[in-house]
Design an enzyme around this catalytic site. Sequence first.
Site, PDB file in Angstrom:
ATOM      1  N   ASP A 105       0.601  -1.402  -0.198  1.00  0.00           N
ATOM      2  CA  ASP A 105      -0.046  -0.301  -0.028  1.00  0.00           C
ATOM      3  C   ASP A 105       0.784   1.187   0.026  1.00  0.00           C
ATOM      4  OD1 ASP A 105      -2.520  -0.661   0.649  1.00  0.00           O
ATOM      5  OD2 ASP A 105      -2.058  -0.707   1.720  1.00  0.00           O
TER       6      ASP A 105
HETATM    7  C1  GLC Z   1      -1.772  -3.802   5.922  1.00  0.00           C
HETATM    8  C2  GLC Z   1      -3.111  -3.888   4.646  1.00  0.00           C
HETATM    9  C3  GLC Z   1      -2.543  -5.051   2.883  1.00  0.00           C
HETATM   10  C4  GLC Z   1      -0.715  -4.356   2.655  1.00  0.00           C
HETATM   11  C5  GLC Z   1      -0.351  -4.257   3.463  1.00  0.00           C
HETATM   12  C6  GLC Z   1       0.968  -3.640   2.641  1.00  0.00           C
HETATM   13  O1  GLC Z   1      -1.458  -5.359   5.848  1.00  0.00           O
HETATM   14  O2  GLC Z   1      -4.285  -4.831   5.205  1.00  0.00           O
HETATM   15  O3  GLC Z   1      -3.639  -4.194   2.272  1.00  0.00           O
HETATM   16  O4  GLC Z   1      -1.574  -5.605   1.373  1.00  0.00           O
HETATM   17  O5  GLC Z   1      -0.954  -3.368   4.235  1.00  0.00           O
HETATM   18  O6  GLC Z   1       1.074  -2.690   2.704  1.00  0.00           O
HETATM   19  C1  GLC Z   2      -1.331  -0.057   4.860  1.00  0.00           C
HETATM   20  C2  GLC Z   2       0.257  -0.205   5.389  1.00  0.00           C
HETATM   21  C3  GLC Z   2       0.185   0.898   6.175  1.00  0.00           C
HETATM   22  C4  GLC Z   2      -0.107   2.061   6.144  1.00  0.00           C
HETATM   23  C5  GLC Z   2      -1.769   1.949   5.257  1.00  0.00           C
HETATM   24  C6  GLC Z   2      -2.303   3.055   4.128  1.00  0.00           C
HETATM   25  O1  GLC Z   2      -2.161  -0.814   5.773  1.00  0.00           O
HETATM   26  O2  GLC Z   2       0.882  -1.276   6.660  1.00  0.00           O
HETATM   27  O3  GLC Z   2       1.466   1.211   6.475  1.00  0.00           O
HETATM   28  O4  GLC Z   2       0.090   3.004   6.164  1.00  0.00           O
HETATM   29  O5  GLC Z   2      -1.787   0.507   4.164  1.00  0.00           O
HETATM   30  O6  GLC Z   2      -3.469   3.133   4.613  1.00  0.00           O
END
Ligand code: GLC
Ligand code: GLC
Length: 816
Positions: free
Chosen positions: A487
Amino acid sequence: MRYGHFDDERREYVIDRPDTPLPWINYLGTEDYFGIVSNTAGGYSFYRDARLRRLTRYRYNNAPFDLGGRYLYVRDDATGDYWSPSWQPTRGSLDEYECRHGLSYTRIASARNGIRAETLYFVPVGETLEVWRARVTNERDTAAELSLFSSVEFCLWDAQDDATNFQRNFSTGQVEVADGVIYHKTEYRERRDHFAYFACSEPLAGFDTQRDTFLGAYRGWDEPAAVERGAAFDSVAHGWAPIGSHHVRLALAPGETREVIFVLGYAENPRAEKFDPPGSETLNKRHVRPVIEHWLRPETVAAGFAALGEYWDRLLGCLRVTTPDADTDRMVNVWNAYQCVVTFNMSRSTSFYESGIGRGMGFRDSNQDLLGFVHMTPGRARQRILDIAATQMSTGGAYHQYQPLTKRGNNDIGDGFNDDPLWLVLGVSAYLKETGDETILDQPVPFDNAPGSEEPLYEHLRRSLQYTQDRLGPHGLPLIGRADWNDCLNLNCFSDTPGEPFQITENVSGGTAESVFIAGQFVLAAKELAAIAELRGLDGEAAEYRAAAEKMTGVIIEHGWDGAWFRRAYDFHGRPIGSSEDDEGQIFIEPQGICVLGGVGLDDGLAAQALRSVAERLATPHGIVLQQPAYSSYRIELGEISSYPPGYKENAGIFCHTNPWIMIAEAMVGNGDRAFDYYRRLNPSVREAISELHRCEPYVYAQMIAGRDAPTHGEAKNSWLTGTAAWNFVAITQWILGLRPELTGLRVDPVLPASWPGFQATRVFRGATYEITVRKPAGAAGRVAYLLVDGERVDGTTVPAAAAGTVVRVEAVIEG
Ligand code: GLC
Ligand code: GLC
């Protein structure tokens, strides 16, 4: 250092002291009514949607950390001494304390000055209520005159509004108290048809429903005025902060135990029957009274608790293993499976780190959560798939999130996470392999929930692949859009404005940033869809998907290979990310995992080389970090990833979700020792021994463990709701132990640590029970030579699906 221990027999984690490094929580509820409960009884409850139907109030990020909960107070009426049997909120000294977190229940027991109190909290299966069964025992040799006070603080339903809209909310609160039951009915007078109730099995000495009367001015939950003086105020809330508190007096002879049952519940009335008598403003209690009376009976509670145990016996009975490793057994048989179910139920909404108001159900997350759950309740997995697919758009794209109550795509975040649609293919494929239920492919499912737009689910899968193929960048790799699995890799964002959301900001247009991760994921998904197409007799289409997979594999090898590992992406300017050409972020874990899962590099040595690079550059004793070297400063062209200080989260933290991909990849190249070694580095039960460093619960996975660049290397955060749960379950059960559902049957193809002499398992698969024994000479690394299925020799490693209800004996022989 440990703060408790596993009771494997009872499937409980036993916490021996209340002051764990962080609140160690558990979940109540299995279907519609849920709650979290910490080892000191902190937490809250909700009906279906943690934001919109919150029953009780909880204040996150408090000091002390965990405050607001299902609290009882015991008062010795002879001396005025009072305390919380769950330690919080009074935090007085206890002579004994024990919290047992079990499967959807928690039991907290303690003793002070010869008075023992044990409270069992659980939600009966099929009900929209929770039971607190308190047992108070007088262990003194003299009689005891005690008071017991209960307490909950009601949330005015919408937790977001409740926490912010005080100009309205301080005036809307309403309750009724009738026959000893406290009813919370804020907004019931207007558009709500639902209310909460809080009941007690004993006659009341008094009650309170106004928080600040119960607590007294300028007092907190640690010293309520009512408890201190030993008498409730019988307050009735008009506005401000409605609570529920019962006051019960208990006269206990020496050795006597009294059971007091409290029931906190949620109920709805038909709109036409909201009030009784009709036309009044009085809540109609006729429908809910029998439910309350039923659950206040000790025999009902005992039977309900037994039924909850049976519910879990049935789910966990789907897979049981006996291996040489106790940490593996307890995670696979109990805790990892349990976490998978919880994660499936909660998505990313409610935990100690997810506030229940922030996030809906993730498209990508929910499809992955399925992987750890589908073998236990395929029917619910099927429904989940259909719900998710109904939020897909006709372009094949997907809302990144949807709301559980409405099941509608969430416009706040929108679409454009270009990996999302491919997860649907992988989720459906897992479902088909587990169940063999091809009818799901013909099920009509709308796009964006629009009536009339229904197409068979299979068409959704086609469009998922097409979505990627329609969005290729300059190198022929898939465009990344707002982000892919990571993300925080926001390559079209370019934000220099504080607070601008990284994922939904695109300050550049015509972004051509590309993702090697999506390329690897596409190869995997295209091969899966090809197999599904074949199943449907669509051989031509299957051949197209295989050709597309092969073509993308070629692109990955040409543009996605850096020399010793797979690259991560190309940025907006066409520069490689995850490359030795850069001085930081040279190698990322995700493409090494997903490309190998897709089969890229398995036949030409690239996979093995990539995995060697992971071992050399990314592996730490606490798990494998996401990338190296960490980004030391903010890079505007990369987005959120470099916003984190080095070693945390996506900036070179141990992002646990990704580690099982490497375990699986190691198993695919036949390296059982390495796969299992990585597995143990993350296994929470193994890490129990370093609880003072790890800090999170030792019975569930956390999303993140601080990486080697962080000053707190080894410290976990964001426990419970993470794709880590499902993927670790898949890695250990399907690849290391090798019990892998396939379209054609159950594969038994373990890749074990050399030292193991084998293992045993019971696996329920499509209604038949497989009793599996794997034998192997200890010290040998090798693959299955042949199977004996009910004594008959079978070549290969696939056991054909047997008739439901039958028991199949499978022996897998590894010759070494
Ligand atoms: C969080 C989000 C997931 C994403 C991951 C890496 O675990 O829930 O959707 O793939 O972060 O950013
Ligand atoms: C995922 C990631 C996190 C980030 C978020 C943003 O959950 O793990 O680091 O802040 O996405 O939506």
